[in-house]
Design a protein around this motif. Sequence first.
Motif, mmCIF file in Angstrom:
data_model
loop_
_atom_site.group_PDB
_atom_site.id
_atom_site.type_symbol
_atom_site.label_atom_id
_atom_site.label_comp_id
_atom_site.label_asym_id
_atom_site.label_seq_id
_atom_site.Cartn_x
_atom_site.Cartn_y
_atom_site.Cartn_z
ATOM 1 N N ALA A 839 -16.676 -14.531 25.726
ATOM 2 C CA ALA A 839 -17.348 -13.236 25.682
ATOM 3 C C ALA A 839 -16.910 -12.486 24.434
ATOM 4 O O ALA A 839 -15.801 -12.698 23.922
ATOM 5 C CB ALA A 839 -17.017 -12.421 26.923
ATOM 6 N N PRO A 840 -17.770 -11.599 23.936
ATOM 7 C CA PRO A 840 -17.386 -10.768 22.783
ATOM 8 C C PRO A 840 -16.172 -9.918 23.149
ATOM 9 O O PRO A 840 -16.009 -9.457 24.285
ATOM 10 C CB PRO A 840 -18.615 -9.902 22.531
ATOM 11 C CG PRO A 840 -19.743 -10.646 23.148
ATOM 12 C CD PRO A 840 -19.167 -11.343 24.334
ATOM 13 N N THR A 916 -21.787 2.651 32.373
ATOM 14 C CA THR A 916 -20.954 1.464 32.267
ATOM 15 C C THR A 916 -21.716 0.418 31.472
ATOM 16 O O THR A 916 -22.937 0.266 31.650
ATOM 17 C CB THR A 916 -20.605 0.904 33.653
ATOM 18 O OG1 THR A 916 -19.963 1.928 34.412
ATOM 19 C CG2 THR A 916 -19.679 -0.294 33.537
ATOM 20 N N LEU A 917 -21.047 -0.372 30.587
ATOM 21 C CA LEU A 917 -21.734 -1.420 29.827
ATOM 22 C C LEU A 917 -20.818 -2.595 29.618
ATOM 23 O O LEU A 917 -19.590 -2.476 29.738
ATOM 24 C CB LEU A 917 -22.239 -0.868 28.484
ATOM 25 C CG LEU A 917 -21.254 -0.391 27.420
ATOM 26 C CD1 LEU A 917 -20.602 -1.544 26.653
ATOM 27 C CD2 LEU A 917 -21.933 0.530 26.439
ATOM 28 N N ASN A 918 -21.434 -3.752 29.325
ATOM 29 C CA ASN A 918 -20.717 -4.914 28.836
ATOM 30 C C ASN A 918 -21.602 -5.652 27.845
ATOM 31 O O ASN A 918 -22.805 -5.428 27.772
ATOM 32 C CB ASN A 918 -20.259 -5.831 29.977
ATOM 33 C CG ASN A 918 -21.426 -6.312 30.822
ATOM 34 O OD1 ASN A 918 -22.406 -6.816 30.296
ATOM 35 N ND2 ASN A 918 -21.329 -6.139 32.148
ATOM 36 N N VAL A 919 -21.034 -6.587 27.067
ATOM 37 C CA VAL A 919 -21.731 -7.301 26.000
ATOM 38 C C VAL A 919 -21.591 -8.790 26.239
ATOM 39 O O VAL A 919 -20.505 -9.254 26.636
ATOM 40 C CB VAL A 919 -21.182 -6.907 24.614
ATOM 41 C CG1 VAL A 919 -21.980 -7.586 23.510
ATOM 42 C CG2 VAL A 919 -21.184 -5.397 24.428
ATOM 43 N N ARG A 920 -22.682 -9.534 25.957
ATOM 44 C CA ARG A 920 -22.688 -10.981 26.121
ATOM 45 C C ARG A 920 -23.345 -11.617 24.897
ATOM 46 O O ARG A 920 -24.255 -11.045 24.306
ATOM 47 C CB ARG A 920 -23.460 -11.391 27.388
ATOM 48 C CG ARG A 920 -23.025 -10.613 28.613
ATOM 49 C CD ARG A 920 -23.836 -10.969 29.814
ATOM 50 N NE ARG A 920 -23.606 -10.018 30.903
ATOM 51 C CZ ARG A 920 -23.956 -10.226 32.172
ATOM 52 N NH1 ARG A 920 -24.574 -11.337 32.493
ATOM 53 N NH2 ARG A 920 -23.696 -9.313 33.091
ATOM 54 N N VAL A 921 -22.875 -12.814 24.528
ATOM 55 C CA VAL A 921 -23.484 -13.557 23.445
ATOM 56 C C VAL A 921 -24.587 -14.452 24.022
ATOM 57 O O VAL A 921 -24.486 -14.929 25.161
ATOM 58 C CB VAL A 921 -22.434 -14.388 22.677
ATOM 59 C CG1 VAL A 921 -21.877 -15.500 23.555
ATOM 60 C CG2 VAL A 921 -23.046 -14.996 21.399
ATOM 61 N N VAL A 922 -25.639 -14.694 23.237
ATOM 62 C CA VAL A 922 -26.817 -15.444 23.699
ATOM 63 C C VAL A 922 -27.106 -16.574 22.725
ATOM 64 O O VAL A 922 -27.105 -16.370 21.497
ATOM 65 C CB VAL A 922 -28.057 -14.517 23.817
ATOM 66 C CG1 VAL A 922 -29.249 -15.307 24.356
ATOM 67 C CG2 VAL A 922 -27.748 -13.316 24.700
ATOM 68 N N PRO A 929 -20.390 -15.518 29.059
ATOM 69 C CA PRO A 929 -19.751 -14.586 29.998
ATOM 70 C C PRO A 929 -19.774 -13.159 29.461
ATOM 71 O O PRO A 929 -19.866 -12.933 28.248
ATOM 72 C CB PRO A 929 -18.334 -15.134 30.123
ATOM 73 C CG PRO A 929 -18.113 -15.911 28.873
ATOM 74 C CD PRO A 929 -19.428 -16.503 28.485
ATOM 75 N N ALA A 930 -19.733 -12.195 30.378
ATOM 76 C CA ALA A 930 -19.769 -10.787 29.992
ATOM 77 C C ALA A 930 -18.390 -10.329 29.554
ATOM 78 O O ALA A 930 -17.358 -10.783 30.047
ATOM 79 C CB ALA A 930 -20.254 -9.941 31.163
#
Length: 1190
Positions: A839-840, A916-922, A929-930
């Motif tokens: 995850a980032p 609330t936030l999260n980042v994921r790679v694509v 994963p987040a």
Amino acid sequence: MQLKIMMPKKKHLSAGRAPLILFLCQMISALEVPLDPKLLEDLVQPPTITQQSPKDYIIDPRENIVIQCEAKGKPPPSFSWTRNGTHFDIDKDPLVTMKSGSGTLTVNIMSEGKAETYEGVYQCTARNERGAAISNNIVIRPSRSPLWTKEKLERITLRNGQSLVLPCRPPVGLPPPIIFWMDNSFQRLPQSERVSQGLNGDLYFSNVLPEDTREDYICYARFNHTQTIQQKQPISVKVISVDELNDTIAANLSDTEFYGAKSHRERPPTFLTPEGNASRKEELRGNVLSLECIAEGLPTPIIYWIKEDGTLPINRTFYRNFKKTLQIVQVTEADSGNYQCIAKNALGAIHHIISVTVKAAPYWIIAPQNLVLSPGEDGTLICRANGNPKPRISWLLNGVLIEIAPDDPSRKIDGDTIIFSNVQERSSAVYQCNASNEYGYLLANAFVNVLAEPPRIFTSADTLYQVIANRPALLDCAFFGSPLPTIEWFKGAKGSALREDIYVLHENGTLEIPVAQKDSTGTYTCVARNKLGMAKNDIHLEIKDPTRIIKQPEYAVVQRGSTVSFECIVKHDHTLIPTVTWLKDHGELPSDGRFTVDKDHLVVADVSDDDGGTYTCVANTTLDSVSASAVLSVVDVPNPPFDLELTDQLDRSVQLSWTPGDDNNSPITKFIIEYEDAMHEPGLWHHQTEVPGAQTTAQLKLSPYVNYSFRVMAVNSLGRSLPSEASEQYLTKAAEPDKNPTAVEGLGSEPDNLVITWKPLNGFESNGPGLQYKVSWRQKDGDDEWTSMVVADVSKYIVSGTPTFVPYLIKVQALNDAGFAPEPAVVLGHSGEDLPMVAPGNVHVNVVNSTLAEVRWDPVPLKSIRGHLQGYRIYYWKAQSSSTRNRRHIEKKILTFQGSKTHGMLPGLEPFSHYTLNVRVVNGKGEGPASPDRVFNTPEGVPSAPSSLKIVNPTLDSLTLEWEPPSHPNGILTEYTLKYQPINSTHELGPLVDLKIPANKTRWTLKNLNFSTRYKFYFYAQTVAGSGSQITEEAITTMDEAMASRQVDIATQGWFIGLMCAVALLILILLIVCFIRRNKGGKYPVKEKEDAHADPEIQPMKEDDGTFGEYSDAEDHKPLKKGSRTPSDRTVKKEDSDDSLVDYGEGVNGQFNEDGSFIGQYSGKKEKEPAEGNESSEAPSPVNAMNSFV
């Protein structure tokens, strides 16, 4: 149409009378005196031969003999005949009869007798008291069609290539027969440059071929006079080759048994006819000169003609019999000379000279003409002829040689001329002139008739001529008299003689007016005088307006199946009745219901190709005719081409030719060529190429292993034709493919495979049977050799067991039974992807404002992505409200950032919220994963407008306001702000009152207000971030009943009416001032007024500049929201039925600025709803209006 002048008109003569037009002078040519009934009793005329049999008279021996001899004269002539120079006593021959009143003889040989008995030379004499006329010498000969003499004809045997002449030699007939060759089936034998018939009837072979062998060469002679055909015995011809004879047969045959002794080898030309190097030809002037040269040789010679020292006459020269015969028609002495014919083939040439001499039987230069003279006049007879040799001229008098005729002192002979002077009645006679040489003779009769007659006019009295203006008018005055009368014309009863400088006086008595005008109308008198008397006649002339077509039909181009109209409007003289006729191509219109003719139009419906042509409108009257034409061109798409032919058929090309169809009057601009592949795509036609419209062939490029058919379409300005019939099929040979598959890709569908795909070749591109593909691959970064696999005609191949997301080099090559395609290009691919593993990291959020936040993160290592990086995806959601602390789950929002970006902005956030936030790679497989959740809060923002504002319970001095809080407070409300101001009857705004209201209130009552006054309210909420959007409303306080009644009473008082008139006068003066200032370029402060409407705290009235106060609001020009409507309990509300300007924030008085322009301002405008309760929408009373001015 030119006017036909009747000279005179027959319809003006009495029944049985014939017109008599005489041209009399001292020397008149071709004069005939008509036997008018008035003259029959006392006017005599010598005989004139009018009809006779030909000089050379060939008769049919099976029919009666008729020898013609007709003559006229006064008194009627008597007839006699000579035969072979002696008198022919008709009465003594019972088979011979003479027609009554005529000299024509009939010999009845059908009952008995023979035609040969009456062969001889006959001559007819017609005689009366004024002289005798004689006919030509008529030679009577019966026609003959004798049979061929019987003869035994041996078979003609000759070698291949030899020349041959088959003689015809027909029997001598009268007249000569027509010769032609046929076989036993009565079919004409084919002729060519090699085989042809000569002028003498013989059949000439320049060289023979084996196919000339036949048993039935038959010469026929057709005798047209007796309609009989005679036949010669068949001739048998055998053409053999020496090579075909065996030695035994050759030993038993002698050379004499073969026709001729020439070799069958190739040889230069020699002439079969005429013989030798030169010959002579004599022909008579006026006949057809026919020169013939026929040559033999191998190969077949070609004949050419030239004239030495001259050129062949272009319009009179013709070539016959495959140029073996030269014909010159109407030959003259100038055609004499040497003519050369040349026979040529590959081995040489030969020529023959024909010397041509043109002789001439006598022909007239001046033939003698009848003379009508009066006593004492002079005249001449001229007989002038030419010929080769020069003809001899001899004169006869009444059929007797003039040398032995009685003398006449008035006659003098001078060679070809007889001169008459001071003639008397005894000088009347018939003279014959004979011009002869060795080739023939000419005989002409001419009489001299001496008469003494007073003038007579034969044109009917009071004849009416109607002539079209500006055309010649011919007034007839047919006369007779001897001596020749003089003619004079007069116009009107007392007119003088007409002069020839204006009029044309013809010798026949006709008066011509070259250009007749309206003033030419009138009565004309013709006067004829000679020494024996006078005669006169009146003629009437009317001039009519010409018929004209003032609207002519116009050229038209129409498409097949449409309708076309031609217009033809005619103007004519009112006394004439025109008839309008339509013609097509100078003939009648087709009898077809599609053609409709009315007064001025021709309409053609459903036009077809046959309707094209020239349409003519013809307007006829009894005097003239005019016409106008227009061309109709019927156009359509072209007809399909035809006769498609394939030539020059090679492996990769072919030539296609075709014949264009009819272009239907619109030129073909191009041809479209299509092809069908019957092997791979039957029934589907593809575009091949296009060629210009002037081209009818095309060189077409082809592909291997295609079963081609072609078709052609023609294109013109109207569109394209139907396709032609398909050409014959042409299958090209197979070859290796010219190209490899395209769109080659390598992508994995699973983490452990590589899917290689490509766009396969179609059947047309396969170039041959057995199409396959050689698929090759290897890792890009490794040292492995290429791995290859040949697969069938498919579009993909899967390589299993590959590492995850590894680059591969890939190539796909086409092949078929004939070989491989060229080496393919190498493309880069990757094995299958898997989900990212990491995850980032280091995600942090920076809140920019209440609706915007910036997110940043660290990139994920490339190896852990395990696929193509598609980007980063942020998931964010609002978890709870900071104002209520009421946790509730909402739908997550997703924002994707393409590529390798490591930061992004989150717009559209709600103020005063918990996120609330999260980042994921694509990658291509999906999301990784987040990252750990990051929480952030947005600060407070300004609230939205209150949800509603209502004004209830209006009284004389109070109004109650009720509202609902903002639907989006965007923070904690601190207070409400209420601003209001009065509005007078002129829509001027009063002082603004500002009032702060606690945030927990939803109702407020305003007291100490003016009665019967309109107020405008501005209402908004506030947080610590500032003021929100405002909502506006208007309402009116009530008035008591006493004041209302007093207002009504005041309104009816005279002083009040006068005051209102003064006010109106003042307004008028102001209008005038405004217009004057406007003309001086005044301006009005629109921007200031707009600013005043935008903010209620800006001064509402401008008391220092002399203009009327104005107010406006940003909301005033929009309908109020539904929530701001006042309820039915006496809230102020606009009614749908109220048309007052009060609905739009204005009274009845418009606003004018300083330059006189009208400013219509719609203040406080609201949406209209149905009226409710007892609310009032009336304007303030006149008392209030008056108060507003004080």
